[in-house]
Write an enzyme that holds these catalytic residues in place. Structure first.
Site, PDB file in Angstrom:
ATOM      1  N   ASP A 119       0.850  -1.188   0.000  1.00 52.62           N
ATOM      2  CA  ASP A 119       0.000   0.000   0.000  1.00 52.62           C
ATOM      3  C   ASP A 119       0.886   1.239   0.000  1.00 52.62           C
ATOM      4  O   ASP A 119       1.807   1.348   0.810  1.00 52.62           O
ATOM      5  CB  ASP A 119      -0.891   0.035   1.256  1.00 52.62           C
ATOM      6  CG  ASP A 119      -2.043  -0.951   1.156  1.00 52.62           C
ATOM      7  OD1 ASP A 119      -2.200  -1.583   0.091  1.00 52.62           O
ATOM      8  OD2 ASP A 119      -2.791  -1.089   2.144  1.00 52.62           O
ATOM      9  N   ASP A 179     -13.692  -6.904  -5.698  1.00 45.99           N
ATOM     10  CA  ASP A 179     -13.915  -7.108  -4.265  1.00 45.99           C
ATOM     11  C   ASP A 179     -15.260  -7.784  -4.098  1.00 45.99           C
ATOM     12  O   ASP A 179     -16.279  -7.257  -4.557  1.00 45.99           O
ATOM     13  CB  ASP A 179     -13.917  -5.759  -3.533  1.00 45.99           C
ATOM     14  CG  ASP A 179     -12.532  -5.125  -3.482  1.00 45.99           C
ATOM     15  OD1 ASP A 179     -11.546  -5.871  -3.338  1.00 45.99           O
ATOM     16  OD2 ASP A 179     -12.439  -3.899  -3.604  1.00 45.99           O
TER      17      ASP A 179
END
Lengths: 256, 197
Positions: A11, A130
């Site tokens: 990230d 997702d």
């Protein structure tokens, strides 16, 4: 023989690698190039950088770091987060990324997948999905999962979305099984198997890795092409060389 | 010292190939200028994308006959390698015709995902200075949907539902289907070998 891929996900926020629950309690882990180099040296097959600065604000961000990574890194890498247009993608690809991954923007405007495939070829276009199982037993996609206050459930079924994006030009699909994400109890084999039967492009499993056995299980039982993980690698709980040695002993082909 | 020029064929991996050469201490300019390309000691034709726009770009920049006429070592990378062939099934595209064979789409099946994406092992078919120090079984990173079968032009092959060409050569024209700029030490060695040809 084509090997199965081990893919650490980093990230990135404001050009630094961070860890923590997304959008809160970020702890800087260090310089992006140093960490990328470390994973490369440990035998990662590919890297994914998830730019968490960009998406929630709905803007593209300074991505000088993409070129800094590309100069140093000699394995493929993909950039995810905040790519909403062909121009956004071009900037990232020309800076040296090998692939771009789109998720929420593709749900907003599915034609984005076609446009990216036409402009750069399907091999550059990754679609992130997702997915969560609803109470009625159906898997459905979620949007804006980067920000818990904005995440929303869509009526769209995961399986039909996976079929649609392949027709539109996805060259690879990353299925993030939200029900298992962060729990470290293993990948969602049932869901990945269901998606695998419909997925004729490479499929990457995401969400749930906690032990080396989970990687074996997802390759053996869900026949995915790659397995993505973040926290187990960042924390040092699983070292990639040990993981690959284990997988080889279990007859899963991996690159040394 | 090698004077390497990268042909600007519009592919998105140009930057990556350039960086890979920089890691070897070679600063290769990007060019679509015929004189500059002809004057190079080594020429690289990179490329990511599709065959038709790749050829279109070479036509627009007037480089089709320039590339065909080169006599120094030329290396095509991925799509750049495919463009060296006669023809690609991708949009039924006539290519440069420097290697007498054509590219076909992989046949999709449950066991065979397309694109062919990831690290695959190389089998050496014919010894070549381009492959010096690269052993049988070495892994390279591939990502492509069209493939060239194995022929007398094949230096190294890979297996993906059959044997296909990973590294090719005909005369001074060389090609790698995989991405040396993204194939770690194996890729660096291939590039290093190329600039020493």
């Amino acid at each position: 023989m084509l090997t199965r891929r081990i893919i650490p996900c980093l990230d990135v926020k404001d050009g630094k690698v961070v860890k923590g629950v997304r959008f809160r309690d970020h702890v800087e882990m260090g310089d992006i190039v140093d960490l990328a180099q470390r994973y490369r040296d440990e035998g990662a097959d590919e890297l994914v950088f998830y730019d968490i600065t960009a998406s929630p604000q709905g803007r593209s961000v300074d991505r000088d770091w993409v070129a800094r990574v590309a100069r140093v890194i000699d394995i493929p890498f993909c950039v995810a987060g905040g790519i909403r247009s062909v121009d956004d993608a071009r900037a990232v690809l020309h800076a040296g990324a090998d692939k771009v991954s789109v998720n929420s923007p593709a749900l907003e405007r599915p034609e984005l997948v076609d446009e990216l495939a036409d402009a750069f070829g399907v091999q550059c276009v990754v679609v992130g999905v997702d997915s969560l199982r609803d109470d009625d037993g159906e898997w459905r996609v979620r949007q804006y999962t980067g920000d818990p206050t904005k995440t929303r459930a869509l009526a769209r079924g995961t399986l039909s979305w996976v079929e649609e994006v392949q027709v539109r030009g996805a060259g690879e699909i990353v299925l993030n099984c939200m029900g298992s994400d962060g729990v470290r109890h293993g990948y969602d084999i049932e869901q990945l198997r269901a998606v695998r039967t419909l997925c004729k492009v490479p499929l990457i499993a995401s969400g749930g890795a906690g032990m080396v056995e989970h990687f074996r299980d997802v390759f053996r039982d869900a026949d995915v092409d790659g397995a993505l993980a973040a926290s187990v690698f960042h924390s040092g709980a699983i070292a990639i060389p040990r993981l690959k040695t284990f997988l080889r002993e279990e007859d899963i082909p991996v690159r040394p | 010292m090698a004077n390497v020029v990268l042909i600007d064929a519009g592919g998105t991996n140009i930057g990556s190939v350039r960086y890979a050469l920089q890691r070897l201490g070679v600063d290769a300019p990007l060019s679509s200028n015929a004189d500059e390309i002809r004057a190079a000691t080594h020429v690289i034709l990179p490329g990511v994308g599709a065959a038709a726009p790749g050829m279109q770009r070479l036509r627009e920049t007037g480089l089709v006959d320039v590339v065909r006429g080169l006599t120094q070592p030329v290396l095509g990378v991925c799509l750049g390698m495919q463009l060296l062939f006669e023809h690609s099934e991708e949009s039924d595209t006539p290519c440069l015709g420097l290697i007498p064979a054509s590219l076909q789409l992989f046949a999709k099946s449950d066991a065979l995902r397309v694109p062919h994406m990831g690290w695959n092992s190389l089998q050496i078919q014919r010894a070549s200075p381009l492959l010096a120090g690269i052993d049988a079984g070495a892994f390279a990173y591939f990502v492509h949907s069209y493939a060239a079968s194995v022929g007398d032009y094949t230096l190294a092959s890979y297996d993906y539902g059959g044997a296909f060409s990973a590294v090719v050569q005909r005369g001074n024209f060389y090609g790698a289907q995989f991405h040396p700029e993204r194939s770690a030490a194996v890729g660096a060695r291939l590039l290093e070998n190329f600039i020493k040809l």
